[in-house]
Design a protein around this motif. Structure first.
Motif, mmCIF file in Angstrom:
data_model
loop_
_atom_site.group_PDB
_atom_site.id
_atom_site.type_symbol
_atom_site.label_atom_id
_atom_site.label_comp_id
_atom_site.label_asym_id
_atom_site.label_seq_id
_atom_site.Cartn_x
_atom_site.Cartn_y
_atom_site.Cartn_z
ATOM 1 N N LEU A 449 -67.182 32.846 -59.294
ATOM 2 C CA LEU A 449 -68.179 33.926 -59.315
ATOM 3 C C LEU A 449 -67.542 35.271 -59.609
ATOM 4 C CD1 LEU A 449 -70.377 33.020 -56.185
ATOM 5 C CD2 LEU A 449 -71.057 32.826 -58.595
ATOM 6 N N MET A 450 -66.448 35.568 -58.899
ATOM 7 C CA MET A 450 -65.873 36.912 -58.979
ATOM 8 C C MET A 450 -65.162 37.179 -60.300
ATOM 9 S SD MET A 450 -66.876 38.612 -56.483
ATOM 10 C CE MET A 450 -68.350 37.584 -56.524
ATOM 11 N N LYS A 451 -64.642 36.127 -60.942
ATOM 12 C CA LYS A 451 -64.016 36.384 -62.248
ATOM 13 C C LYS A 451 -65.074 36.884 -63.234
ATOM 14 C CE LYS A 451 -64.379 31.918 -64.643
ATOM 15 N NZ LYS A 451 -63.661 30.726 -65.139
ATOM 16 N N HIS A 452 -66.322 36.406 -63.102
ATOM 17 C CA HIS A 452 -67.390 36.890 -63.977
ATOM 18 C C HIS A 452 -67.747 38.334 -63.640
ATOM 19 C CE1 HIS A 452 -67.892 33.137 -65.990
ATOM 20 N NE2 HIS A 452 -68.299 32.467 -64.914
ATOM 21 N N VAL A 453 -67.788 38.663 -62.368
ATOM 22 C CA VAL A 453 -68.084 40.047 -61.983
ATOM 23 C C VAL A 453 -67.029 40.985 -62.565
ATOM 24 C CG1 VAL A 453 -68.159 41.665 -60.038
ATOM 25 C CG2 VAL A 453 -69.363 39.472 -59.894
ATOM 26 N N VAL A 454 -65.742 40.613 -62.429
ATOM 27 C CA VAL A 454 -64.660 41.483 -62.888
ATOM 28 C C VAL A 454 -64.646 41.599 -64.409
ATOM 29 C CG1 VAL A 454 -62.144 41.715 -62.978
ATOM 30 C CG2 VAL A 454 -63.273 41.127 -60.827
ATOM 31 N N PHE A 455 -64.933 40.507 -65.116
ATOM 32 C CA PHE A 455 -64.953 40.587 -66.572
ATOM 33 C C PHE A 455 -66.212 41.296 -67.079
ATOM 34 C CE2 PHE A 455 -61.157 38.325 -66.658
ATOM 35 C CZ PHE A 455 -60.695 38.174 -67.960
ATOM 36 N N ALA A 456 -67.293 41.206 -66.332
ATOM 37 C CA ALA A 456 -68.496 41.931 -66.716
ATOM 38 C C ALA A 456 -68.352 43.428 -66.448
ATOM 39 C CB ALA A 456 -69.706 41.376 -65.966
ATOM 40 N N ASN A 457 -67.650 43.767 -65.375
ATOM 41 C CA ASN A 457 -67.449 45.174 -65.005
ATOM 42 C C ASN A 457 -66.049 45.348 -64.421
ATOM 43 O OD1 ASN A 457 -67.543 47.817 -64.157
ATOM 44 N ND2 ASN A 457 -68.886 47.420 -62.402
ATOM 45 N N PRO A 458 -65.058 45.649 -65.263
ATOM 46 C CA PRO A 458 -63.682 45.799 -64.765
ATOM 47 C C PRO A 458 -63.504 46.912 -63.748
ATOM 48 C CG PRO A 458 -63.737 45.638 -67.167
ATOM 49 C CD PRO A 458 -65.149 45.817 -66.709
ATOM 50 N N GLN A 459 -64.492 47.799 -63.625
ATOM 51 C CA GLN A 459 -64.414 48.898 -62.660
ATOM 52 C C GLN A 459 -65.027 48.540 -61.308
ATOM 53 O OE1 GLN A 459 -62.549 51.306 -63.830
ATOM 54 N NE2 GLN A 459 -62.579 50.189 -65.775
ATOM 55 N N SER A 460 -65.485 47.309 -61.153
ATOM 56 C CA SER A 460 -66.128 46.903 -59.902
ATOM 57 C C SER A 460 -65.096 46.795 -58.780
ATOM 58 C CB SER A 460 -66.835 45.556 -60.087
ATOM 59 O OG SER A 460 -67.326 45.082 -58.841
ATOM 60 N N ALA A 461 -65.040 47.802 -57.932
ATOM 61 C CA ALA A 461 -64.080 47.800 -56.827
ATOM 62 C C ALA A 461 -64.355 46.653 -55.860
ATOM 63 C CB ALA A 461 -64.111 49.136 -56.096
ATOM 64 N N ALA A 462 -65.633 46.425 -55.563
ATOM 65 C CA ALA A 462 -65.990 45.362 -54.616
ATOM 66 C C ALA A 462 -65.681 43.990 -55.200
ATOM 67 C CB ALA A 462 -67.466 45.471 -54.247
ATOM 68 N N GLY A 463 -65.957 43.820 -56.491
ATOM 69 C CA GLY A 463 -65.689 42.543 -57.136
ATOM 70 C C GLY A 463 -64.202 42.242 -57.192
ATOM 71 N N LYS A 464 -63.414 43.236 -57.544
ATOM 72 C CA LYS A 464 -61.958 43.026 -57.605
ATOM 73 C C LYS A 464 -61.382 42.765 -56.214
ATOM 74 C CE LYS A 464 -60.755 46.694 -60.105
ATOM 75 N NZ LYS A 464 -59.899 47.581 -60.936
ATOM 76 N N ALA A 465 -61.903 43.468 -55.218
ATOM 77 C CA ALA A 465 -61.396 43.281 -53.849
ATOM 78 C C ALA A 465 -61.683 41.875 -53.345
ATOM 79 C CB ALA A 465 -62.012 44.319 -52.913
ATOM 80 N N LEU A 466 -62.900 41.378 -53.593
ATOM 81 C CA LEU A 466 -63.243 40.037 -53.124
ATOM 82 C C LEU A 466 -62.469 38.967 -53.900
ATOM 83 C CD1 LEU A 466 -64.815 38.210 -51.275
ATOM 84 C CD2 LEU A 466 -66.805 38.398 -52.806
ATOM 85 N N LEU A 467 -62.289 39.178 -55.208
ATOM 86 C CA LEU A 467 -61.508 38.227 -55.982
ATOM 87 C C LEU A 467 -60.059 38.209 -55.498
ATOM 88 C CD1 LEU A 467 -61.177 36.188 -58.225
ATOM 89 C CD2 LEU A 467 -60.975 38.071 -59.872
ATOM 90 N N ALA A 468 -59.504 39.374 -55.192
ATOM 91 C CA ALA A 468 -58.130 39.441 -54.692
ATOM 92 C C ALA A 468 -58.000 38.719 -53.351
ATOM 93 C CB ALA A 468 -57.690 40.896 -54.562
ATOM 94 N N GLU A 469 -58.939 38.932 -52.448
ATOM 95 C CA GLU A 469 -58.905 38.246 -51.144
ATOM 96 C C GLU A 469 -58.997 36.729 -51.334
ATOM 97 O OE1 GLU A 469 -61.752 39.811 -48.332
ATOM 98 O OE2 GLU A 469 -61.599 41.793 -49.253
ATOM 99 N N THR A 470 -59.806 36.321 -52.284
ATOM 100 C CA THR A 470 -59.983 34.892 -52.560
ATOM 101 C C THR A 470 -58.702 34.279 -53.120
ATOM 102 O OG1 THR A 470 -62.336 35.271 -53.003
ATOM 103 C CG2 THR A 470 -61.373 33.235 -53.848
ATOM 104 N N LEU A 471 -58.089 34.962 -54.079
ATOM 105 C CA LEU A 471 -56.838 34.464 -54.650
ATOM 106 C C LEU A 471 -55.742 34.399 -53.591
ATOM 107 C CD1 LEU A 471 -56.831 36.268 -58.127
ATOM 108 C CD2 LEU A 471 -57.378 33.876 -57.649
#
Length: 629
Positions: A449-471
């Motif tokens: 889910l979060m890789k799509h959020v980050v690629f759709a909006n690279p400036q999404s702080a919340a999306g990048k933070a959740l993807l980082a926690e997941t990784l």
């Protein structure tokens, strides 16, 4: 740290026999002097740091590290100078790979001088501290990967090799494969290797703990001295060579762990060197940094041949990673288990291919080896993994396409991501779904889910933070050292951005070692085809004085072709130069215009054609985006 990850680690502890300490006994056997220090280059920069791994001395795995990987990295922490058998020594833990030192009649035979000249020199100093300043009379490169030749200038000088004082032996095809791997796709491989080995990550229970095959890659001076003697030329399966009074039998194993590789057997010492074909891990059929796909069927066959040739007489098995194994019965069992492991991976993947399974379906079906193979510590997923190895076999036989026409022409990642996010109700909705799944420990789905959020909006702080926690959590749970590093490196970049700097495996020595034909191949790789196609065709004669060769280079329709031939009478321009001048330009030590100005290059004909060619070459940045678009 999440409850789901802690529970995952606790479950894993019950799957293997952690009371088995035989590997620790073998890893410590023959220790002459331990090493736990820092190695620096001439400017004082740290190129190797074993001190940073002192936190791994605790036998109890922290919850942030898979307990099996923690065990492996504690074994990889046992570093220093070791006696393998009479006249054979190893320096382990001073780089990703091992240096093996064999005492000949008058001097030393060095097998695989590590990655960097600084670490190789430190390894030699450690040996000489105990055994004196015996000269190096030969170097053996077991195969064509940089961790097995890059430190050669820390062991011998190029002048001594050119003067015939030192011979360098390598398997047939070594130079071609060493150069092509580190130059043709070298920039992309170097960038992905940063993820695979995690050298830029902090060393800690929440960071890099190792790479399964060894701790990490050293970051010193990479060199290359071309071999003086090729082993196995003409397709020989086995070749015997006497080096400094010692008979060594080389078993050629092309297409196994490397395209050019060889095992070695020393009858006088009943010692078998397995290069990187049999180490204490499941290896890669396709490394996640990228490479040509290897053939596990061929790998298995060569190991079977190794058993047949040497299994009954070998008393010690050493490799260019990890620790040796002693005893004929134990050695034969290990070689047979690894032979069967690669055969199983190959054949079972093909079985499922023929039942219509797709790559990810095969990876889910073949998650583990059968217990008789998979419970063996040396067959665990520390470096290769069942998941990416079976997909590599699929790729080898079937290619990138899984047979479903919907996947034949998919949307590119950014466009697909934007459509996914929009169709799921927008960024906030997708992040909310991700957080729910994160709380349930469903990390693979959260990452999707979060890789799509980050690629759709690279400036999404919340999306990048959740993807980082997941990784982070996926990395913490992984038994595979390179998977852990890749996950944690992705999290690191999501939080900190893409690093700045330069680097790569196309070192000066590698560039110098390239035959001219390979140099022009690389020029074609760098050529920006669309730009070249729009700026007109050209033909250039390149007349070299040293070596005395002429190459005709044609750019036509945006494609560069070349041939070694007499100068063409209809060439757009002719360049006269030496190979030394060409290398200086390639390495940035001078410019094309400066070389023309000082007379190092002479041009007849249309000089603008030469300028046009060089203006159409791309420069490859080492730090491109990976987890962000």
């Amino acid at each position: 740290m999440t409850t789901a990850t802690m529970e995952s680690q606790e479950r894993f502890l019950k799957t293997l026999d952690f009371s088995d300490t035989s590997d620790f006994e073998d890893a410590k056997k023959g220790l002459i002097e331990a090493f736990s220090d820092v190695i620096r280059d001439a400017e004082g920069k740290v190129v190797w740091d074993m001190k940073s791994y002192a936190f791994e001395n605790n036998a109890q795995a922290p919850a942030t590290v898979n307990p099996s990987l923690w065990r492996q990295e504690r074994l990889n922490n046992i570093a220093g100078l070791f006696k393998v058998s009479e006249h054979i020594y190893q320096v382990r833990g001073l780089d990703l790979s091992n240096m093996t030192i064999i005492e000949g009649k008058s001097g030393l035979i060095i097998v695989d001088p590590l990655i960097s000249s600084e670490t190789a020199a430190a390894a030699m100093a450690l040996y000489r501290k105990h055994f004196g300043d015996r000269p190096v009379v030969a170097v053996i490169y077991s195969h064509s990967h940089v961790d097995h030749y890059g430190g050669v200038k820390g062991v011998v000088s190029e002048a001594d090799v050119l003067a015939g004082k030192v011979k360098i032996y390598a398997p047939d095809g070594f130079l071609e494969h060493a150069v092509s791997e580190n130059v043709y796709a070298g920039t992309a491989m170097s960038r992905r290797a940063q993820y695979m080995y995690g050298a830029l990550l902090p060393k800690s229970p929440t960071g890099q703990v190792g790479a399964g095959l060894g701790k990490t890659t050293s970051r010193g001076t990479v060199g290359l001295i071309a071999p003086t003697d090729s082993i196995g030329a003409g397709g020989k399966a086995v070749e015997q060579v006497t080096i400094d009074g010692l008979l060594i039998e080389f078993q050629l194993t092309p297409g196994t762990e490397a395209p050019a590789e060889m095992n070695m057997y020393i009858p006088a010492y009943r010692a078998l060197g397995a290069a990187e074909n049999a180490t204490h891990t499941l290896h890669n059929v396709l490394t996640i940094r990228g490479a040509q796909v290897r053939d596990p069927s061929v790998w298995s066959s060569y190991l079977d041949d190794t058993i047949a040739r040497y299994g009954a007489t070998t008393e010690v098995l050493f490799a260019q990673h990890h620790w040796p194994t002693w005893g004929t019965a134990r050695i034969s069992a290990m070689l047979a288990d690894q032979r069967d492991m690669y055969r199983y991976i190959n054949d079972q993947t093909l079985r499922l291919i023929n039942l219509g399974y797709t790559p990810m379906e095969i990876a889910e079906e073949l998650k583990t080896l059968p217990p008789a193979l998979g419970k063996k510590w040396y067959n665990r997923d520390y470096y290769g993994s069942m998941s990416h190895n079976v997909r590599a076999v699929y790729q080898r036989y079937m290619g990138f396409y899984d047979g479903n026409p919907a996947n034949l022409n998919p949307l590119p990642p950014v466009e697909a991501a934007r459509k996914y996010v929009a169709s799921m109700g927008g960024e906030d909705k997708v992040i909310a779904l991700g957080r729910t799944s994160f709380a349930q420990g469903d990390y693979r789905w959260v990452a999707e889910l979060m890789k799509h959020v980050v690629f759709a909006n690279p400036q999404s702080a919340a999306g990048k933070a959740l993807l980082a926690e997941t990784l982070d959590q996926m990395g913490f749970q992984s038994e595979n050292g390179t998977w852990r590093n890749a996950m944690l490196m992705g999290a690191f970049e999501l939080r900190n951005g893409v690093p700045k700097g330069a680097g790569g495996t196309a070192s000066p020595d590698t560039i110098k070692a390239m035959p001219l034909a390979m140099y022009f191949d690389y020029l074609g790789i760098r050529l920006n085809g669309p730009k070249a196609a729009s700026s007109g065709d050209l033909k250039l004669n390149w007349v070299f004085s040293d070596p005395a060769e002429t190459h005709v280079v044609t750019v036509r329709g945006g494609a560069l072709t070349h041939r070694k031939a007499d100068a063409s009478s209809d060439a757009t321009a002719t360049l006269s130069l030496s190979r030394k001048t060409l290398d200086a330009i390639t390495l940035g030590q001078t410019s094309f215009d400066r070389a023309i100005g000082d007379g190092s290059i002479k041009i007849s004909g249309d000089r603008s054609a030469v300028t046009r060619l060089f203006s159409n070459l791309d420069t490859f940045p080492i730090f491109f985006n990976i987890v962000t678009p």
